[in-house]
Design a protein around this motif. Structure first.
Motif, PDB file in Angstrom:
ATOM      1  N   VAL A 132     -12.223  14.382   2.114  1.00 26.03           N
ATOM      2  CA  VAL A 132     -11.667  14.477   0.759  1.00 26.03           C
ATOM      3  C   VAL A 132     -11.368  15.927   0.399  1.00 26.03           C
ATOM      4  O   VAL A 132     -10.271  16.246  -0.079  1.00 26.03           O
ATOM      5  CB  VAL A 132     -12.625  13.852  -0.270  1.00 26.03           C
ATOM      6  N   ILE A 170       2.976   5.191  -8.669  1.00 24.19           N
ATOM      7  CA  ILE A 170       2.079   6.085  -9.422  1.00 24.19           C
ATOM      8  C   ILE A 170       2.694   7.472  -9.565  1.00 24.19           C
ATOM      9  O   ILE A 170       2.596   8.106 -10.618  1.00 24.19           O
ATOM     10  CB  ILE A 170       0.701   6.179  -8.736  1.00 24.19           C
ATOM     11  N   SER A 171       3.347   7.932  -8.494  1.00 22.74           N
ATOM     12  CA  SER A 171       3.930   9.284  -8.525  1.00 22.74           C
ATOM     13  C   SER A 171       5.080   9.410  -9.512  1.00 22.74           C
ATOM     14  O   SER A 171       5.483  10.527  -9.858  1.00 22.74           O
ATOM     15  CB  SER A 171       4.412   9.679  -7.124  1.00 22.74           C
ATOM     16  N   THR A 186      -2.235  12.782  -9.151  1.00 20.19           N
ATOM     17  CA  THR A 186      -3.125  11.628  -8.952  1.00 20.19           C
ATOM     18  C   THR A 186      -3.004  11.088  -7.534  1.00 20.19           C
ATOM     19  O   THR A 186      -4.002  10.764  -6.887  1.00 20.19           O
ATOM     20  CB  THR A 186      -2.796  10.514  -9.957  1.00 20.19           C
ATOM     21  N   VAL A 187      -1.765  11.001  -7.033  1.00 19.87           N
ATOM     22  CA  VAL A 187      -1.539  10.505  -5.668  1.00 19.87           C
ATOM     23  C   VAL A 187      -2.194  11.426  -4.648  1.00 19.87           C
ATOM     24  O   VAL A 187      -2.805  10.971  -3.669  1.00 19.87           O
ATOM     25  CB  VAL A 187      -0.032  10.367  -5.387  1.00 19.87           C
ATOM     26  N   PRO A 231       1.560   4.195  -4.139  1.00 16.40           N
ATOM     27  CA  PRO A 231       1.560   5.638  -4.447  1.00 16.40           C
ATOM     28  C   PRO A 231       2.895   6.122  -5.003  1.00 16.40           C
ATOM     29  O   PRO A 231       2.931   7.027  -5.855  1.00 16.40           O
ATOM     30  CB  PRO A 231       1.253   6.297  -3.095  1.00 16.40           C
ATOM     31  N   ARG A 246       0.829  -1.211   0.000  1.00 14.90           N
ATOM     32  CA  ARG A 246       0.000   0.000   0.000  1.00 14.90           C
ATOM     33  C   ARG A 246       0.861   1.257   0.000  1.00 14.90           C
ATOM     34  O   ARG A 246       0.463   2.287  -0.549  1.00 14.90           O
ATOM     35  CB  ARG A 246      -0.907  -0.024   1.230  1.00 14.90           C
ATOM     36  N   VAL A 275      -4.840  13.304  -5.080  1.00 19.52           N
ATOM     37  CA  VAL A 275      -6.299  13.102  -5.135  1.00 19.52           C
ATOM     38  C   VAL A 275      -6.683  11.800  -4.440  1.00 19.52           C
ATOM     39  O   VAL A 275      -7.614  11.759  -3.624  1.00 19.52           O
ATOM     40  CB  VAL A 275      -6.784  13.092  -6.598  1.00 19.52           C
ATOM     41  N   LEU A 276      -5.944  10.715  -4.739  1.00 19.33           N
ATOM     42  CA  LEU A 276      -6.258   9.414  -4.157  1.00 19.33           C
ATOM     43  C   LEU A 276      -6.032   9.382  -2.646  1.00 19.33           C
ATOM     44  O   LEU A 276      -6.763   8.700  -1.914  1.00 19.33           O
ATOM     45  CB  LEU A 276      -5.419   8.318  -4.822  1.00 19.33           C
ATOM     46  N   CYS A 277      -5.031  10.112  -2.200  1.00 20.61           N
ATOM     47  CA  CYS A 277      -4.668  10.095  -0.771  1.00 20.61           C
ATOM     48  C   CYS A 277      -5.342  11.214   0.031  1.00 20.61           C
ATOM     49  O   CYS A 277      -5.049  11.356   1.224  1.00 20.61           O
ATOM     50  CB  CYS A 277      -3.157  10.199  -0.621  1.00 20.61           C
ATOM     51  N   SER A 278      -6.199  12.005  -0.599  1.00 24.75           N
ATOM     52  CA  SER A 278      -6.807  13.142   0.108  1.00 24.75           C
ATOM     53  C   SER A 278      -7.555  12.746   1.380  1.00 24.75           C
ATOM     54  O   SER A 278      -7.437  13.443   2.396  1.00 24.75           O
ATOM     55  CB  SER A 278      -7.717  13.932  -0.845  1.00 24.75           C
TER      56      SER A 278
END
Length: 228
Positions: free
Chosen positions: A184, A134-135, A144-145, A131, A127, A147-150
């Motif tokens: 979020v 992706i980063s 993107t990271v 990220p 996990r 947004v996903l981790c907000s």
């Protein structure tokens, strides 16, 4: 200073691979994107290191100070009294435990709990790595990271409030799911500010201040049904 040091290490280790790949696939456009990626990744790594090595005590003190300035001294005193009582109870409980019971507890731990802890460890490693992978995508990766981790960023910034109430993981997850939109939106704004190079450490403190003000509104019941 920290960002510069991390940037130099990143530049001479990971960056050449990213630069070569970007130039081969996107040409001159890839050259520009890879350097933007360098700045964003350096900033993210330095913030992560500072957050977990330098900020834990300072962030808690700042959070408590903001609550105190907003008239929540009695709330803080009550929570810290509960912490003290829990520590006293743990000491009493541990002192009354016999050697035999300790041996039994260790045996139960090795048989019933350790295998699951190892599985959870691998889960958290994957996990955490995802990220990062992706980063590595130029420009859109760090965005993107964020947004996903907000939601996780929102929970992280409100962590001290959860600690003061001695909430467990299940209770925190329940609160975050119930108020998912708030976590979020708050995490997205905070994460976006922390993406700004060289001032991200400053925004870490301003974000903590905002989280403390959010907690103050919850304590004052301005945000209804936050826990229940």
């Amino acid at each position: 200073m920290l960002t510069t040091v991390i940037g130099l290490i990143y530049y001479f280790t990971i960056f050449p691979i990213i630069l070569a790949n970007s130039v081969l696939t996107l040409g001159i456009f890839g050259f520009v994107l890879s350097h933007i990626q360098l700045v964003l990744e350096t900033n993210s790594i330095s913030l992560l290191i500072a957050r977990y090595l330098m900020f834990p005590t300072a962030s808690s003190q700042l959070f408590d100070k903001v609550l105190e300035k907003n008239g929540q001294s009695s709330f803080l005193i009550e929570c810290k009294k509960k912490f003290l009582q829990q520590d006293i109870n743990k000491i009493k409980q541990s002192s009354s435990t016999t050697k035999r019971s300790k041996f039994v507890q260790m045996e139960i731990y090795w048989i019933n709990y350790l295998p699951f802890k190892i599985l959870f460890l691998f889960y958290h490693i994957i996990r955490s790595i995802l990220p990062i992978v992706i980063s590595l995508i130029p420009v859109i990766g760090p965005i993107t990271v964020t947004v996903l981790c907000s939601p996780a960023i929102g929970k992280h910034l409100l962590k001290r409030y959860f600690q003061l109430l001695n909430m467990n993981k299940r209770q925190i997850e329940k609160v975050s799911h119930r108020h998912w939109g708030q976590f979020v939106s708050f995490g997205l704004v905070a994460g976006s500010l922390q993406m700004l190079p060289y001032v991200s450490l400053l925004f870490e403190f301003t974000n903590l201040t905002s989280a403390a003000l959010w907690a103050n509104d919850v304590i004052n019941k301005k945000i209804k049904n936050f826990h229940d």
